[in-house]
Scaffold this motif. Structure first.
Motif, PDB file in Angstrom:
ATOM      1  N   ASP A 152       0.839  -1.202   0.000  1.00  0.00           N
ATOM      2  CA  ASP A 152       0.000   0.000   0.000  1.00  0.00           C
ATOM      3  C   ASP A 152       0.873   1.251   0.000  1.00  0.00           C
ATOM      4  OD1 ASP A 152      -2.499   1.565   2.123  1.00  0.00           O
ATOM      5  OD2 ASP A 152      -2.307   1.522  -0.073  1.00  0.00           O
ATOM      6  N   HIS A 153       1.903   1.229  -0.825  1.00  0.00           N
ATOM      7  CA  HIS A 153       2.806   2.371  -0.949  1.00  0.00           C
ATOM      8  C   HIS A 153       3.255   2.413  -2.406  1.00  0.00           C
ATOM      9  CE1 HIS A 153       5.078   5.561   0.868  1.00  0.00           C
ATOM     10  NE2 HIS A 153       6.147   5.204   0.193  1.00  0.00           N
ATOM     11  N   HIS A 154       2.968   3.520  -3.098  1.00  0.00           N
ATOM     12  CA  HIS A 154       3.061   3.529  -4.552  1.00  0.00           C
ATOM     13  C   HIS A 154       4.109   4.507  -5.098  1.00  0.00           C
ATOM     14  CE1 HIS A 154      -0.883   2.002  -3.295  1.00  0.00           C
ATOM     15  NE2 HIS A 154      -0.723   1.177  -4.301  1.00  0.00           N
ATOM     16  N   THR A 193       8.279   8.931  -2.463  1.00  0.00           N
ATOM     17  CA  THR A 193       8.046   9.883  -1.381  1.00  0.00           C
ATOM     18  C   THR A 193       6.739   9.473  -0.719  1.00  0.00           C
ATOM     19  OG1 THR A 193       7.876  12.243  -0.800  1.00  0.00           O
ATOM     20  CG2 THR A 193       6.775  11.549  -2.822  1.00  0.00           C
ATOM     21  N   THR A 194       6.529   9.910   0.511  1.00  0.00           N
ATOM     22  CA  THR A 194       5.310   9.511   1.230  1.00  0.00           C
ATOM     23  C   THR A 194       4.382  10.709   1.348  1.00  0.00           C
ATOM     24  OG1 THR A 194       6.555   7.856   2.464  1.00  0.00           O
ATOM     25  CG2 THR A 194       4.399   8.496   3.354  1.00  0.00           C
ATOM     26  N   HIS A 195       3.314  10.670   0.587  1.00  0.00           N
ATOM     27  CA  HIS A 195       2.398  11.825   0.554  1.00  0.00           C
ATOM     28  C   HIS A 195       1.821  12.084   1.946  1.00  0.00           C
ATOM     29  CE1 HIS A 195       2.110   9.949  -3.599  1.00  0.00           C
ATOM     30  NE2 HIS A 195       2.852  11.005  -3.746  1.00  0.00           N
ATOM     31  N   ASP A 196       1.460  11.013   2.655  1.00  0.00           N
ATOM     32  CA  ASP A 196       0.836  11.168   3.979  1.00  0.00           C
ATOM     33  C   ASP A 196       1.781  11.826   4.976  1.00  0.00           C
ATOM     34  OD1 ASP A 196      -1.016   7.997   3.901  1.00  0.00           O
ATOM     35  OD2 ASP A 196      -1.299   9.892   2.837  1.00  0.00           O
ATOM     36  N   ARG A 200       8.557   3.972   4.842  1.00  0.00           N
ATOM     37  CA  ARG A 200       7.858   3.229   3.779  1.00  0.00           C
ATOM     38  C   ARG A 200       8.619   3.334   2.461  1.00  0.00           C
ATOM     39  NH1 ARG A 200       1.585   5.017   4.584  1.00  0.00           N
ATOM     40  NH2 ARG A 200       1.175   3.917   6.541  1.00  0.00           N
TER      41      ARG A 200
END
Ligand code: HBI
Length: 96
Positions: A56-58, A73-76, A83
């Motif tokens: 669940d990481h795109h 990069t992690t948007h959240d 992640r």
């Protein structure tokens, strides 16, 4: 809530991922891959896609013929998180 890595965590993580470079905007990491042809490149992308969905990481990525550019990069978190490091590590294993 997933957090951005601090400077020390980032340095340690990137030392373990020498194939990946830092990206300033957005705060992340990137790596380029070169394959013999489009079909090989797309097969790699398919494997990465399945990993990403499972995690669940795109990725943010592009493909031109045999080349694949991946940026993580992690948007959240608004930047580089564990992640991204975990997915980059898994992608390296696919490309090995
Ligand atoms: N992928 N790169 C990236 N960054 C995210 O923040 C992200 C994602 N994939 C899925 C996702 N967030 C959400 O589905 C989860 O945070 C719930």
């Amino acid at each position: 809530m997933i957090e951005k890595l601090n400077d020390e965590e980032r340095a340690v993580a990137l030392a373990g991922l020498p194939e990946w470079g830092g990206v300033a905007e957005p705060d992340g990491i990137s790596r380029s891959f070169s394959f013999g042809n489009f079909v090989e490149a797309f097969g790699f992308m398919t494997k990465v896609a399945l990993l990403a969905e499972k995690a669940d990481h795109h990725p943010e990525w592009s493909n031109v013929y045999g080349r694949v550019e991946i940026m993580l990069t992690t948007h959240d978190a608004g930047g580089l998180s564990q992640r991204d490091i975990d997915l980059a590590t898994a992608i390296n294993a696919l490309a090995a």
